[in-house]
Design a protein around this motif. Structure first.
Motif, PDB file in Angstrom:
ATOM      1  N   THR A  39     -35.514  20.307   1.806  1.00 51.49           N
ATOM      2  CA  THR A  39     -35.755  19.028   2.467  1.00 51.49           C
ATOM      3  C   THR A  39     -35.179  19.080   3.876  1.00 51.49           C
ATOM      4  OG1 THR A  39     -35.612  16.629   2.194  1.00 51.49           O
ATOM      5  CG2 THR A  39     -33.648  17.891   1.631  1.00 51.49           C
ATOM      6  N   GLN A  40     -35.310  17.995   4.579  1.00 51.90           N
ATOM      7  CA  GLN A  40     -34.741  17.871   5.919  1.00 51.90           C
ATOM      8  C   GLN A  40     -33.390  17.171   5.814  1.00 51.90           C
ATOM      9  OE1 GLN A  40     -36.101  19.115   8.882  1.00 51.90           O
ATOM     10  NE2 GLN A  40     -37.310  20.144   7.322  1.00 51.90           N
TER      11      GLN A  40
ATOM     12  N   ASP B  60     -33.229   7.558   2.700  1.00 56.25           N
ATOM     13  CA  ASP B  60     -33.326   7.162   4.099  1.00 56.25           C
ATOM     14  C   ASP B  60     -34.141   8.177   4.904  1.00 56.25           C
ATOM     15  OD1 ASP B  60     -31.669   4.772   4.116  1.00 56.25           O
ATOM     16  OD2 ASP B  60     -30.009   6.126   3.679  1.00 56.25           O
ATOM     17  N   THR B  61     -34.639   7.733   6.053  1.00 57.25           N
ATOM     18  CA  THR B  61     -35.398   8.622   6.932  1.00 57.25           C
ATOM     19  C   THR B  61     -34.455   9.583   7.650  1.00 57.25           C
ATOM     20  OG1 THR B  61     -35.233   7.172   8.851  1.00 57.25           O
ATOM     21  CG2 THR B  61     -37.115   6.804   7.342  1.00 57.25           C
ATOM     22  N   LEU B  62     -35.005  10.673   8.148  1.00 58.80           N
ATOM     23  CA  LEU B  62     -34.195  11.637   8.874  1.00 58.80           C
ATOM     24  C   LEU B  62     -33.509  11.004  10.093  1.00 58.80           C
ATOM     25  CD1 LEU B  62     -33.079  14.480   9.081  1.00 58.80           C
ATOM     26  CD2 LEU B  62     -35.158  15.126  10.316  1.00 58.80           C
ATOM     27  N   PRO B  63     -34.207  10.193  10.915  1.00 57.92           N
ATOM     28  CA  PRO B  63     -33.502   9.571  12.044  1.00 57.92           C
ATOM     29  C   PRO B  63     -32.308   8.703  11.601  1.00 57.92           C
ATOM     30  CG  PRO B  63     -35.852   9.447  12.410  1.00 57.92           C
ATOM     31  CD  PRO B  63     -35.661   9.949  10.996  1.00 57.92           C
ATOM     32  N   GLN B  64     -32.460   7.972  10.496  1.00 57.06           N
ATOM     33  CA  GLN B  64     -31.345   7.171   9.983  1.00 57.06           C
ATOM     34  C   GLN B  64     -30.181   8.084   9.586  1.00 57.06           C
ATOM     35  OE1 GLN B  64     -33.788   5.236   6.965  1.00 57.06           O
ATOM     36  NE2 GLN B  64     -32.987   3.254   7.655  1.00 57.06           N
TER      37      GLN B  64
ATOM     38  N   THR C 170     -32.624  13.986   3.171  1.00 51.58           N
ATOM     39  CA  THR C 170     -33.609  13.054   2.606  1.00 51.58           C
ATOM     40  C   THR C 170     -33.987  13.458   1.193  1.00 51.58           C
ATOM     41  OG1 THR C 170     -35.448  14.294   3.537  1.00 51.58           O
ATOM     42  CG2 THR C 170     -34.562  12.518   4.881  1.00 51.58           C
TER      43      THR C 170
ATOM     44  N   THR D 120     -36.800  12.738  -1.692  1.00 48.09           N
ATOM     45  CA  THR D 120     -38.108  12.173  -1.999  1.00 48.09           C
ATOM     46  C   THR D 120     -38.059  11.475  -3.360  1.00 48.09           C
ATOM     47  OG1 THR D 120     -38.839  14.156  -3.155  1.00 48.09           O
ATOM     48  CG2 THR D 120     -39.248  14.062  -0.748  1.00 48.09           C
TER      49      THR D 120
END
Length: 179
Positions: free
Chosen positions: A34-35, A96-100, A117, A119
């Motif tokens: 994942t990222q 949460d999203t990567l930017p968060q 992150t 899923t």
């Protein structure tokens, strides 16, 4: 009539709780890629690559920038010297999203451990997904796993209260190093 309403409210509350979320010790932890973010910098995180360096504490948290999750991240960040001394890595996981998570990794993890992150599929595999009709898919519980270098779960702790996650996972990691 009031007794019936109270019974209905109690039944609805129980139905909303996770059914003992946690993979059992001895089970192979699902691998994933994942990222993630560390100190605000994005990177690709692969569980099996992390396990090559030693045991991993994988902790799932409901949402960045909430009081309990902020406190839990801070507690893990403060305990990182002890986790490192025991040979373990810590990875926080949320939907949460990567930017968060990039922002969260700087502000609440103090750049000391990565967050990544998760899923819905990954949350389901780790038994931390609350997926009820009419509700948003979300993390159902605050669950921490200690995964040994061989990829097997050796310890699981599920509790919405973040207080014991650091203490109990650190104890489990230290137990691994004594064996």
């Amino acid at each position: 009539m009031r007794v019936v309403r109270l019974a209905l409210v109690a039944a609805m509350a129980v139905a909303a709780l996770p059914a003992g979320a946690a993979l059992a010790p001895g089970v192979k932890a699902p691998d994933f890629t994942t990222q993630g973010a560390l100190a605000g910098k994005p990177f690709r995180l692969h569980l099996n690559e992390q396990l090559r360096h030693g045991p991993v504490v994988l902790y799932f948290f409901p949402a960045a920038f909430t009081s309990g999750c902020n406190a839990e991240a801070k507690a893990f960040a403060e305990a990182m010297p002890q986790f490192r001394a025991a040979g373990a890595r810590v990875i926080g996981m949320s939907a949460d999203t990567l930017p968060q998570l990039q922002k969260f990794s700087n502000e609440h993890c103090a750049g000391r451990f990565p967050v990544a992150t998760a899923t819905p599929e990954l949350m389901r595999e780790y038994d931390v997904l609350l997926d009820r009709p009419g509700m948003t898919r979300t993390m159902s519980d605050r669950t921490s796993y200690v995964i040994a270098r061989d990829g097997k779960v050796v310890f699981a702790h599920s509790d919405m209260n973040p207080v014991d996650h650091v203490r109990s996972t650190l104890a489990a990691v230290r137990g691994l190093s004594r064996n």
